[in-house]
Design a protein around this motif. Structure first.
Motif, PDB file in Angstrom:
ATOM      1  N   GLY A  19       0.782  -1.225   0.000  1.00 17.87           N
ATOM      2  CA  GLY A  19       0.000   0.000   0.000  1.00 17.87           C
ATOM      3  C   GLY A  19       0.812   1.271   0.000  1.00 17.87           C
ATOM      4  N   ALA A  20       1.941   1.264   0.693  1.00 18.39           N
ATOM      5  CA  ALA A  20       2.749   2.476   0.837  1.00 18.39           C
ATOM      6  C   ALA A  20       4.208   2.129   0.549  1.00 18.39           C
ATOM      7  CB  ALA A  20       2.579   3.040   2.255  1.00 18.39           C
ATOM      8  N   ARG A 213     -11.769   6.505   4.280  1.00 16.55           N
ATOM      9  CA  ARG A 213     -10.726   6.179   5.249  1.00 16.55           C
ATOM     10  C   ARG A 213      -9.536   5.504   4.578  1.00 16.55           C
ATOM     11  NH1 ARG A 213     -10.746   0.976   7.989  1.00 16.55           N
ATOM     12  NH2 ARG A 213     -12.042  -0.544   6.891  1.00 16.55           N
ATOM     13  N   HIS A 214      -9.669   5.214   3.284  1.00 17.17           N
ATOM     14  CA  HIS A 214      -8.621   4.483   2.575  1.00 17.17           C
ATOM     15  C   HIS A 214      -7.611   5.480   1.985  1.00 17.17           C
ATOM     16  CE1 HIS A 214     -10.918   0.957   3.334  1.00 17.17           C
ATOM     17  NE2 HIS A 214     -11.933   1.364   2.584  1.00 17.17           N
ATOM     18  N   THR A 215      -6.622   5.821   2.796  1.00 15.19           N
ATOM     19  CA  THR A 215      -5.632   6.835   2.398  1.00 15.19           C
ATOM     20  C   THR A 215      -4.201   6.337   2.568  1.00 15.19           C
ATOM     21  OG1 THR A 215      -5.698   7.786   4.636  1.00 15.19           O
ATOM     22  CG2 THR A 215      -7.180   8.746   2.982  1.00 15.19           C
ATOM     23  N   HIS A 216      -4.020   5.032   2.737  1.00 12.97           N
ATOM     24  CA  HIS A 216      -2.678   4.483   2.952  1.00 12.97           C
ATOM     25  C   HIS A 216      -1.795   4.770   1.740  1.00 12.97           C
ATOM     26  CE1 HIS A 216       0.305   2.129   4.907  1.00 12.97           C
ATOM     27  NE2 HIS A 216       0.212   1.066   4.131  1.00 12.97           N
ATOM     28  N   ARG A 252      -9.387   9.779  -4.463  1.00 17.42           N
ATOM     29  CA  ARG A 252     -10.743   9.604  -4.991  1.00 17.42           C
ATOM     30  C   ARG A 252     -10.955   8.171  -5.494  1.00 17.42           C
ATOM     31  NH1 ARG A 252     -10.741  13.773  -8.036  1.00 17.42           N
ATOM     32  NH2 ARG A 252     -11.855  15.119  -6.580  1.00 17.42           N
ATOM     33  N   HIS A 253      -9.879   7.533  -5.992  1.00 21.40           N
ATOM     34  CA  HIS A 253      -9.990   6.182  -6.534  1.00 21.40           C
ATOM     35  C   HIS A 253      -9.445   5.127  -5.565  1.00 21.40           C
ATOM     36  CE1 HIS A 253     -10.568   8.524 -10.210  1.00 21.40           C
ATOM     37  NE2 HIS A 253     -11.106   7.439 -10.723  1.00 21.40           N
ATOM     38  N   ALA A 254      -9.261   5.495  -4.297  1.00 23.87           N
ATOM     39  CA  ALA A 254      -8.785   4.535  -3.303  1.00 23.87           C
ATOM     40  C   ALA A 254      -9.756   3.362  -3.169  1.00 23.87           C
ATOM     41  CB  ALA A 254      -8.616   5.236  -1.952  1.00 23.87           C
ATOM     42  N   PRO A 263      -5.319   1.336   0.203  1.00 23.17           N
ATOM     43  CA  PRO A 263      -4.393   2.301  -0.386  1.00 23.17           C
ATOM     44  C   PRO A 263      -5.059   3.280  -1.342  1.00 23.17           C
ATOM     45  CG  PRO A 263      -4.308   0.287  -1.642  1.00 23.17           C
ATOM     46  CD  PRO A 263      -5.314   0.055  -0.528  1.00 23.17           C
ATOM     47  N   VAL A 264      -4.419   4.433  -1.501  1.00 23.63           N
ATOM     48  CA  VAL A 264      -4.784   5.315  -2.599  1.00 23.63           C
ATOM     49  C   VAL A 264      -4.351   4.625  -3.889  1.00 23.63           C
ATOM     50  CG1 VAL A 264      -4.516   7.336  -1.131  1.00 23.63           C
ATOM     51  CG2 VAL A 264      -2.616   6.642  -2.604  1.00 23.63           C
TER      52      VAL A 264
END
Length: 286
Positions: A19-20, A213-216, A252-254, A263-264
């Motif tokens: 994810g990151a 909440r999906h911003t990893h 926006r597409h996470a 993840p983003v």
């Protein structure tokens, strides 16, 4: 013969969940049309729920990775992510000097000071934080902390745009050419406003906050997009605008992944058609 694309280096840790970390960096580099290279600083044991283990790469091996790819392949832009220890930070500073990465050379250098987890917990010891401030920040073209990292680096807790400007001044005083204070963690603000500062002028970059909440991997993705743009020769403000647009679309597409934080996504840069429509059907029997 096809032309060689710009070559970009990430000096970062590995995320086993994809994810990151350097995995997010390489995804972003690909989506931005540059060739990605890595100097791995640490291997993490993690998934969508969090990190359960870290194995640090020896500092001299990290430095050797940087120097080896620079000597043969060349580097037009570089960024950092998780650097783990003061010894690695010192080794990275020395290696970057030797291959002309950063303000003491000619190659743009984005320092993403991964100093806090997504929950705000410190990821670096005090000696490593000091090394970041004293050794890497003066070499940086741009530093890109989030608000938790701003607090750890400067002692300033940002609640509004005025305090974000105060933090940008404090970061710039540590030596980078430009400082970017990212506002994504200011959750009460309906917009995510990032503040860019070069010692004289402030530039505010707003974007509508996206309810997910999906911003990893968002910070890694933004820094990688900025580095990709700098490697193509654009100015710092233009590169930061590009990075802001890139990460806003990525958030926006996470997508959800596992039982925790997803993840983003860089998939927004792909063609509109689905993967099933773009990939050939492979016959397992040849």
């Amino acid at each position: 013969m096809n032309a060689t694309p710009p070559r970009v280096l990430t000096i970062a840790g590995s995320d086993s969940g994809g994810g990151a970390g350097l995995q997010a960096d390489l995804r972003t580099f690909f989506a931005c049309g540059v060739h990605g290279m890595t100097a791995i600083t640490a291997v993490t044991v993690q998934n969508s729920l969090g990190v359960t283990g870290v194995s640090v790469i020896p500092a001299e091996v990290v430095a050797a990775q940087i120097e080896t790819v620079a000597a043969d392949i060349g580097v037009l832009g570089a960024k950092t992510g998780m650097l783990a220890t003061a010894e690695i930070i010192t080794a990275v500073a020395g290696a970057c000097d030797r291959v002309h990465i950063g303000r003491r050379g000619t190659i743009p250098f984005v320092v993403d000071p991964v100093a806090a987890s997504m929950h705000g917990d410190p990821l670096l010891g005090d000696d490593a934080m000091d090394a970041l401030r004293d050794e890497l920040f003066p070499r940086a073209t741009l530093v890109t902390p989030n608000l938790d990292e701003v607090r750890l680096l400067t002692g300033i807790t940002v609640h509004d745009h005025a305090e974000a400007r105060e933090a940008a001044r404090a970061l710039h005083a540590m030596g980078p050419q430009w400082a970017l204070v990212k506002g994504g963690h200011l959750h009460d603000d309906p917009e995510c406003v990032d503040v860019l500062y070069d010692g004289e002028t402030f530039l505010e970059l707003p974007a509508k906050r996206i309810d997910t909440r999906h911003t990893h991997g968002g910070g890694d993705t933004m820094a990688s997009a900025i580095t990709s743009a700098l490697a193509r020769g654009v100015s710092v403000p233009a590169a930061v605008r590009f990075g802001k647009t890139f990460v806003t679309n990525a958030v926006r597409h996470a997508y959800p992944l596992g039982a925790g934080v997803g993840p983003v996504s860089a998939f927004w840069r792909l063609p509109e058609s689905s993967p099933e429509e773009t990939l050939p059907i492979l016959d397992p029997d040849g």
